[in-house]
Design a protein around this motif. Structure first.
Motif, PDB file in Angstrom:
ATOM      1  N   TRP A   1      11.105  21.810  91.751  1.00 33.55           N
ATOM      2  CA  TRP A   1      11.527  22.966  90.671  1.00 33.55           C
ATOM      3  C   TRP A   1      12.771  22.968  90.019  1.00 33.55           C
ATOM      4  N   LEU A   2      12.807  23.754  89.036  1.00 32.15           N
ATOM      5  CA  LEU A   2      13.985  23.426  88.041  1.00 32.15           C
ATOM      6  C   LEU A   2      14.417  24.939  87.592  1.00 32.15           C
ATOM      7  N   VAL A   3      15.364  25.289  87.209  1.00 32.99           N
ATOM      8  CA  VAL A   3      16.073  26.274  86.399  1.00 32.99           C
ATOM      9  C   VAL A   3      16.724  25.765  85.328  1.00 32.99           C
ATOM     10  N   HIS A   4      16.354  25.884  83.978  1.00 32.73           N
ATOM     11  CA  HIS A   4      17.319  25.486  82.864  1.00 32.73           C
ATOM     12  C   HIS A   4      17.136  26.040  81.672  1.00 32.73           C
ATOM     13  N   ASP A   5      18.100  26.518  80.896  1.00 35.01           N
ATOM     14  CA  ASP A   5      18.054  27.098  79.641  1.00 35.01           C
ATOM     15  C   ASP A   5      16.942  28.289  79.735  1.00 35.01           C
ATOM     16  N   GLY A   6      17.351  29.144  80.882  1.00 39.04           N
ATOM     17  CA  GLY A   6      16.711  30.336  81.111  1.00 39.04           C
ATOM     18  C   GLY A   6      15.264  30.635  81.433  1.00 39.04           C
ATOM     19  N   ILE A   7      14.715  29.137  81.909  1.00 36.12           N
ATOM     20  CA  ILE A   7      13.603  29.139  82.494  1.00 36.12           C
ATOM     21  C   ILE A   7      13.270  28.708  83.935  1.00 36.12           C
ATOM     22  N   ALA A   8      12.519  29.212  84.567  1.00 33.69           N
ATOM     23  CA  ALA A   8      12.392  28.728  86.017  1.00 33.69           C
ATOM     24  C   ALA A   8      10.942  28.294  86.062  1.00 33.69           C
ATOM     25  N   ALA A   9      10.970  26.997  86.347  1.00 35.13           N
ATOM     26  CA  ALA A   9       9.695  26.037  86.356  1.00 35.13           C
ATOM     27  C   ALA A   9       9.360  25.440  87.587  1.00 35.13           C
TER      28      ALA A   9
ATOM     29  N   GLU B   1       8.534  42.636  96.719  1.00 37.76           N
ATOM     30  CA  GLU B   1       8.198  43.082  98.077  1.00 37.76           C
ATOM     31  C   GLU B   1       6.262  42.734  98.392  1.00 37.76           C
ATOM     32  N   ILE B   2       5.825  42.783  96.895  1.00 39.01           N
ATOM     33  CA  ILE B   2       4.213  42.604  97.130  1.00 39.01           C
ATOM     34  C   ILE B   2       4.083  41.011  97.315  1.00 39.01           C
ATOM     35  N   VAL B   3       4.854  40.117  96.384  1.00 42.98           N
ATOM     36  CA  VAL B   3       4.674  38.654  96.504  1.00 42.98           C
ATOM     37  C   VAL B   3       5.417  37.972  97.372  1.00 42.98           C
ATOM     38  N   SER B   4       6.290  38.403  98.264  1.00 39.61           N
ATOM     39  CA  SER B   4       7.010  37.725  99.093  1.00 39.61           C
ATOM     40  C   SER B   4       6.545  37.997 100.544  1.00 39.61           C
ATOM     41  N   LEU B   5       6.845  37.202 101.573  1.00 35.23           N
ATOM     42  CA  LEU B   5       6.656  37.290 102.936  1.00 35.23           C
ATOM     43  C   LEU B   5       7.752  37.720 103.611  1.00 35.23           C
ATOM     44  N   PRO B   6       8.001  38.411 104.836  1.00 30.60           N
ATOM     45  CA  PRO B   6       9.279  38.506 105.379  1.00 30.60           C
ATOM     46  C   PRO B   6      10.149  37.275 105.491  1.00 30.60           C
ATOM     47  N   SER B   7       9.244  36.155 105.941  1.00 35.10           N
ATOM     48  CA  SER B   7      10.041  34.874 106.424  1.00 35.10           C
ATOM     49  C   SER B   7      10.575  34.219 105.144  1.00 35.10           C
ATOM     50  N   GLU B   8       9.964  34.435 103.883  1.00 29.92           N
ATOM     51  CA  GLU B   8      10.574  33.954 102.702  1.00 29.92           C
ATOM     52  C   GLU B   8      11.638  34.854 102.331  1.00 29.92           C
TER      53      GLU B   8
ATOM     54  N   TRP C   1      15.756  34.078  92.532  1.00 25.99           N
ATOM     55  CA  TRP C   1      14.991  33.467  93.293  1.00 25.99           C
ATOM     56  C   TRP C   1      13.735  34.027  93.552  1.00 25.99           C
ATOM     57  N   ASP C   2      13.810  35.385  93.288  1.00 21.81           N
ATOM     58  CA  ASP C   2      12.527  36.200  93.430  1.00 21.81           C
ATOM     59  C   ASP C   2      11.602  35.645  92.174  1.00 21.81           C
ATOM     60  N   ARG C   3      11.940  35.315  91.128  1.00 22.95           N
ATOM     61  CA  ARG C   3      11.156  34.986  90.047  1.00 22.95           C
ATOM     62  C   ARG C   3      10.779  33.474  90.343  1.00 22.95           C
ATOM     63  N   LEU C   4      11.617  32.715  90.946  1.00 20.60           N
ATOM     64  CA  LEU C   4      11.400  31.358  91.198  1.00 20.60           C
ATOM     65  C   LEU C   4      10.146  31.065  92.265  1.00 20.60           C
ATOM     66  N   LEU C   5      10.364  32.352  93.229  1.00 20.31           N
ATOM     67  CA  LEU C   5       9.209  32.303  94.145  1.00 20.31           C
ATOM     68  C   LEU C   5       7.792  32.707  93.849  1.00 20.31           C
ATOM     69  N   PHE C   6       7.938  33.557  92.616  1.00 20.47           N
ATOM     70  CA  PHE C   6       6.646  34.054  92.020  1.00 20.47           C
ATOM     71  C   PHE C   6       6.040  32.913  91.315  1.00 20.47           C
ATOM     72  N   SER C   7       7.152  31.796  90.600  1.00 15.36           N
ATOM     73  CA  SER C   7       6.402  30.860  89.910  1.00 15.36           C
ATOM     74  C   SER C   7       5.865  29.845  90.734  1.00 15.36           C
ATOM     75  N   ALA C   8       6.412  29.590  92.035  1.00 13.29           N
ATOM     76  CA  ALA C   8       5.787  28.542  92.949  1.00 13.29           C
ATOM     77  C   ALA C   8       4.592  29.062  93.382  1.00 13.29           C
ATOM     78  N   LYS C   9       4.292  30.339  93.633  1.00 14.19           N
ATOM     79  CA  LYS C   9       3.007  30.710  94.055  1.00 14.19           C
ATOM     80  C   LYS C   9       1.943  30.796  93.044  1.00 14.19           C
ATOM     81  N   GLU C  10       2.234  30.722  91.878  1.00 12.45           N
ATOM     82  CA  GLU C  10       1.524  30.541  90.748  1.00 12.45           C
ATOM     83  C   GLU C  10       1.145  29.201  90.794  1.00 12.45           C
ATOM     84  N   SER C  11       2.045  28.275  90.777  1.00 13.75           N
ATOM     85  CA  SER C  11       1.533  26.933  90.920  1.00 13.75           C
ATOM     86  C   SER C  11       0.711  26.525  92.136  1.00 13.75           C
ATOM     87  N   VAL C  12       0.964  27.208  93.084  1.00 12.08           N
ATOM     88  CA  VAL C  12       0.122  27.049  94.404  1.00 12.08           C
ATOM     89  C   VAL C  12      -1.149  27.480  94.027  1.00 12.08           C
TER      90      VAL C  12
END
Length: 231
Positions: A216-224, A119-126, A153-164
Motif C-alpha cells: 500500500w501507498l498514500v501519495h499526492d492525495g491517493i490511497a493505492a 462500519e459496513i466494510v470493517s471487522l471489529p478486529s480491524e 485508514w478507513d479509505r485505505l482499508l476499503f481499497s485493500a478489500k477492493e484489491s482482494v
C-alpha cells in the motif's frame, strides 16, 4: 504510483489528468458505455487507454477490454490484469499468466469514507488494530510525521478489500463480502505513508491460499493498494 507497488515484470500505466483526452474506444467498448454519463465514459476510456499502454509494454497489440460478470475485465488469453479509477487517478496493470495467476489493484481518494460505510466494510478486529496505528481520529484529522498528510485508514482499508476482491473473483467466480477478509497493515517505517498488508480470507475456495499479501501507498492525495498472486 501503482508501479511502485508491483513487481518489475508487471506492466502498468496510469494517468492523473482529469481533462486529458482519454483515447479512442473500440466499438465493442463504446457499446458498454453508450448510455452512461460523460464522466463515467471518460473514466472508462481513460482506464482502457492505460490498459493498452500496459499491453504494449508486454508486446501485445491494442485490443478491446470488455467486461464479464461483476465488471470483471476480460483480458487477452494468457494474461491477467486489473484496472482502477477514481477522481484524480486511473490505472491498469497487466502480467503474463506464467508469472501471476492473480492480480488486483485499487486506488481511492485519500479522504474519509462516507458516513456509515466504515462500519459496513470493517471487522471489529480491524477497527481495533487501526486504533493502535495512530489514533483512529488521525485517519480523518491528523497529519503524518513525514508531512504527507493524514493516512485515512478507513479509505485505505476499503481499497485493500477492493484489491482482494479483484484478485479473488476472477479465480473463483464467487462473491466475497467485505467482512470475509481480515486486513492487517504494516508500515515500512514509523513515518512512512506506505508498507505492506495481509488479507486473511475467512472463507475458502479451490486454488485460493488462506492469506493474500499486498502493498500500500498514500501519495499526492491517493490511497493505492495492490495484490499479486504468483503463478
Amino acid at each position: 504510483m501503482i508501479d511502485r507497488l508491483l513487481p518489475p515484470y508487471v506492466a502498468s500505466a496510469a494517468t492523473c489528468e482529469e481533462d486529458a483526452p482519454a483515447g479512442t474506444l473500440f466499438p465493442e467498448e463504446e457499446a458498454l458505455v453508450a448510455t452512461s454519463v460523460a464522466k463515467r465514459r471518460h473514466e472508462f476510456a481513460a482506464a482502457r487507454a492505460c490498459a493498452r499502454r500496459a499491453m504494449a509494454a508486454l508486446g501485445l497489440p491494442p485490443a478491446p477490454v470488455l467486461r464479464g460478470h461483476r465488471g470483471m475485465p476480460l483480458w487477452p488469453t494468457g494474461f491477467v490484469g486489473s484496472m482502477t479509477h477514481c477522481d484524480g487517478y486511473r490505472a491498469a496493470a497487466l502480467a503474463r499468466a506464467e508469472d501471476l495467476r492473480g492480480l488486483g489493484v485499487d486506488a481511492e481518494p485519500n479522504a474519509p469514507l462516507p458516513s456509515g460505510i466504515w462500519e459496513i466494510v470493517s471487522l471489529p478486529s480491524e477497527r481495533e488494530r487501526l486504533l493502535s496505528h495512530d489514533d483512529l481520529t488521525g485517519r480523518r484529522t491528523g497529519t503524518e510525521p513525514d508531512g504527507t498528510g493524514a493516512v485515512h485508514w478507513d479509505r485505505l482499508l476499503f481499497s485493500a478489500k477492493e484489491s482482494v476482491f479483484k484478485t479473488w473473483f476472477p479465480l473463483t467466480r464467487t462473491e466475497l463480502d467485505f467482512t470475509e477478509a481480515d486486513i492487517t497493515f504494516v508500515r515500512t517505517s514509523a513515518t512512512a505513508a506506505g508498507g505492506t498488508f495481509t488479507a486473511t480470507l475467512l472463507r475458502t475456495a479451490p486454488g485460493m491460499p488462506p492469506v493474500l499479501t499486498g502493498r500500500w501507498l498514500v501519495h499526492d492525495g491517493i490511497a493505492a493498494t495492490a495484490i499479486t498472486l504468483p503463478a
